[in-house]
Scaffold this active site. Structure first.
Site, PDB file in Angstrom:
ATOM      1  N   ASP A 194     -15.992  25.653 -28.652  1.00 59.38           N
ATOM      2  CA  ASP A 194     -15.999  24.253 -29.067  1.00 59.38           C
ATOM      3  C   ASP A 194     -17.291  23.669 -28.509  1.00 59.38           C
ATOM      4  O   ASP A 194     -17.394  23.448 -27.298  1.00 59.38           O
ATOM      5  CB  ASP A 194     -14.780  23.508 -28.521  1.00 59.38           C
ATOM      6  CG  ASP A 194     -14.717  22.052 -28.954  1.00 59.38           C
ATOM      7  OD1 ASP A 194     -15.760  21.523 -29.392  1.00 59.38           O
ATOM      8  OD2 ASP A 194     -13.645  21.436 -28.850  1.00 59.38           O
ATOM      9  N   HIS A 195     -18.291  23.454 -29.364  1.00 54.21           N
ATOM     10  CA  HIS A 195     -19.618  23.120 -28.846  1.00 54.21           C
ATOM     11  C   HIS A 195     -19.633  21.821 -28.058  1.00 54.21           C
ATOM     12  O   HIS A 195     -20.535  21.610 -27.238  1.00 54.21           O
ATOM     13  CB  HIS A 195     -20.651  23.082 -29.979  1.00 54.21           C
ATOM     14  CG  HIS A 195     -20.561  21.882 -30.865  1.00 54.21           C
ATOM     15  ND1 HIS A 195     -19.797  21.842 -32.001  1.00 54.21           N
ATOM     16  CD2 HIS A 195     -21.158  20.669 -30.772  1.00 54.21           C
ATOM     17  CE1 HIS A 195     -19.922  20.663 -32.572  1.00 54.21           C
ATOM     18  NE2 HIS A 195     -20.741  19.929 -31.853  1.00 54.21           N
ATOM     19  N   ASP A 252     -10.774  18.900 -38.479  1.00 49.90           N
ATOM     20  CA  ASP A 252     -12.199  19.114 -38.253  1.00 49.90           C
ATOM     21  C   ASP A 252     -12.639  18.636 -36.873  1.00 49.90           C
ATOM     22  O   ASP A 252     -13.415  19.319 -36.197  1.00 49.90           O
ATOM     23  CB  ASP A 252     -13.004  18.386 -39.337  1.00 49.90           C
ATOM     24  CG  ASP A 252     -14.505  18.609 -39.205  1.00 49.90           C
ATOM     25  OD1 ASP A 252     -14.905  19.776 -39.029  1.00 49.90           O
ATOM     26  OD2 ASP A 252     -15.256  17.630 -39.274  1.00 49.90           O
ATOM     27  N   HIS A 257     -12.412  18.773 -30.814  1.00 50.72           N
ATOM     28  CA  HIS A 257     -13.309  17.961 -29.993  1.00 50.72           C
ATOM     29  C   HIS A 257     -12.585  16.803 -29.307  1.00 50.72           C
ATOM     30  O   HIS A 257     -12.690  16.609 -28.096  1.00 50.72           O
ATOM     31  CB  HIS A 257     -14.446  17.369 -30.846  1.00 50.72           C
ATOM     32  CG  HIS A 257     -15.274  18.390 -31.546  1.00 50.72           C
ATOM     33  ND1 HIS A 257     -15.384  19.698 -31.127  1.00 50.72           N
ATOM     34  CD2 HIS A 257     -16.061  18.292 -32.647  1.00 50.72           C
ATOM     35  CE1 HIS A 257     -16.197  20.352 -31.944  1.00 50.72           C
ATOM     36  NE2 HIS A 257     -16.620  19.524 -32.872  1.00 50.72           N
TER      37      HIS A 257
END
Length: 502
Positions: A194-195, A252, A257
């Protein structure tokens, strides 16, 4: 090389150990992610001498391409997207070990050629059987690739799988994918990326809380009125209708996030900062999340509007989107973390596409002073203290406090104490993928999500989506360039609060 204020280039990162010799295999190497993020990140690591001397990159995709063409394309990608200046010497060193293989991922001949290539690298470049496999491919291709890689894994060296989101599309599919991975690999070899967790300011939330004695004693329901988390984008779906029509905003961004930001804000102090202890506390926070009722969740879809003065189409007018699509592009919710620290403290979260400003912020609003003697002399209505962690675009931390206006009398107004990364540190912020790719090569899973984290996130999302199936909202319900549907404001205003405007 000694680290000093005069030599910031390697500051922080250079103190970390260098990874073992290894081969970095990218499945889906013809895609946008490889050009914009992965190869530029590897270049920046090479620029900072953080890659092992014995290192190779193998790109794999369906697109026909030669080694020379792949290297040339990646060189342009580095020049365009890397944060560091282009060095011909650094690039040639990296490109010397860069190769490409093209064929269908399900083709047995491809599997054989892949194994031949990596075995040759081991012999010629001394990579010792160590592999990082990065899956920058659609979710339905992962299982096939993992199975083939697993059946042919070497008994020498280590293997690490880096899996891009989305990890499944609901709880059942996530569990099924985990089961497929675990047929050949153990949890310690699986890195779900998860960037957002690679961003310096997200990691700074842990430092802010646990490295400063002034915050943790007041990080609870006794002192904090509520928490607001905003993940706002001005862009639309960027011609990704095939993906977005299936995912929507809740899968998304919200599922990964946004819930990770909630977990980092709400988690208890870990006993140490090993990957297992940090992730244990995040899982506890996610398990404590109360499933919001229908009145506590808002969804929206953008219509026509204006972004930075330019008219943009509505979601249903985007290429390949159904003209009657019910896919949400905005989600807002009131969440509760049902534990001792946070009981009855609301977490207001919102995220969406085509909003008024690009912004990711975690705002902690403290309770007002119990007896404000300066209330009458406040110039603009004395507001509560707010600690805001700005994840993007202006990375830093700010604290809103009441201060006396210079001059005669006792006039009070709110001011901000700001810490900005750009002003405090002369070295540029590393890209999230730099940190995450390096951690994967080092075997450090702290910033990657664990199986139970993913399952807790999907459990909450599945419950919300199940409630949505009972009704059809009137879409579109907000104009591009605004802050979402009116019902998002009503969600927070009925509690006597308001979304932060800056």
């Amino acid at each position: 090389m000694t680290v000093t204020a005069e030599n910031p280039l390697l500051e922080g990162l250079q103190l970390r150990r260098t990874p073992d010799p290894c081969i970095f295999v990218i499945f889906g190497a013809s895609g946008d992610l490889t050009q914009r993020k992965l190869i530029p990140a590897l270049y920046s690591l090479a620029y900072r001498h953080l890659l092992p001397e014995k290192f190779a990159v193998l790109g794999a995709a369906r697109t026909e391409e030669s080694d020379e063409s792949f290297r040339a394309r990646m060189e342009e990608a580095v020049k365009e997207n890397a944060r560091d200046p282009f060095s011909k010497e650094v690039w040639e060193s990296l490109a010397d070990g860069m190769h490409y293989i093209s064929t269908d991922f399900g083709d047995k001949a491809f599997d054989h050629r892949l194994q031949e290539k990596v075995a040759k690298f081991d012999e010629e470049r001394g990579t010792a059987g160590n592999r990082v496999y990065y899956f920058a491919v659609p979710p339905d291709a992962i299982a096939t690739l993992v199975n083939e890689v697993g059946k042919r894994r070497s008994t020498n060296g280590w293997v690490r799988l880096v899996i891009e989101k989305p990890f499944g599309h609901d709880l059942d599919s996530a569990r099924a994918l985990t089961a497929q991975l675990q047929e050949h690999f153990v949890e310690e070899e699986i890195f779900r990326i998860d960037h957002y967790l690679g961003k310096e300011t997200v990691q700074n939330m842990l430092a802010l809380r646990f490295a400063n004695g002034i915050f943790e004693p007041i990080w609870n329901r006794q002192f904090i009125d509520h928490v607001q988390i905003t993940v706002a984008e001005t862009i639309g779906i960027e011609r990704r209708a095939g993906y977005y029509e299936q995912a929507g905003a809740i899968r998304d961004i919200f599922q990964n996030h946004l819930l990770q930001l909630v977990a980092l804000t709400a988690m208890e102090p870990p006993i140490d900062f090993t990957s297992e202890q940090v992730r244990n506390e995040k899982v506890k926070a996610l398990r404590s999340l109360h499933t919001p009722g229908p009145k506590s969740v808002v969804r929206g879809q953008y219509g026509r509007g204006y972004i930075e003065g330019e008219e943009v189409p509505g979601y249903r007018e985007e290429p390949d989107v159904a003209p009657d699509s019910m896919t949400e592009t905005f989600v807002a919710a009131k969440l509760y973390v049902d534990n001792w620290r946070w009981a009855d403290t609301p977490f207001y979260v919102r995220m969406g596409k085509r909003l008024a400003r690009r912004e990711t912020t975690i705002a902690i609003q403290f309770k007002s002073a119990p007896h404000p003697p300066f209330e009458e002399s406040a110039t603009e209505g004395l507001r509560p203290n707010v600690l805001a962690v700005h994840v993007q675009p202006d990375e830093g931390v700010s604290l809103a406090i009441g201060a006396k206006v210079p001059g005669a009398g006792m006039s009070i107004r709110n001011v901000h104490m700001n810490f900005l990364y750009g002003g405090a540190f002369r070295t540029g912020l590393p890209e999230a993928y730099e940190r995450l790719l390096l951690d994967a090569m080092l075997g450090d899973q702290t910033l990657f999500t664990r199986t139970d984290e993913v399952e807790e996130q999907w459990s909450l999302v599945d419950a919300i989506v199940a409630a949505w199936r009972r009704d059809r909202p009137a879409f579109p319900n907000y104009a591009a360039g605004t802050w979402g549907p009116a019902s998002a404001n009503e969600l927070i205003e009925r509690d006597g609060r308001a979304w932060r405007s800056h």
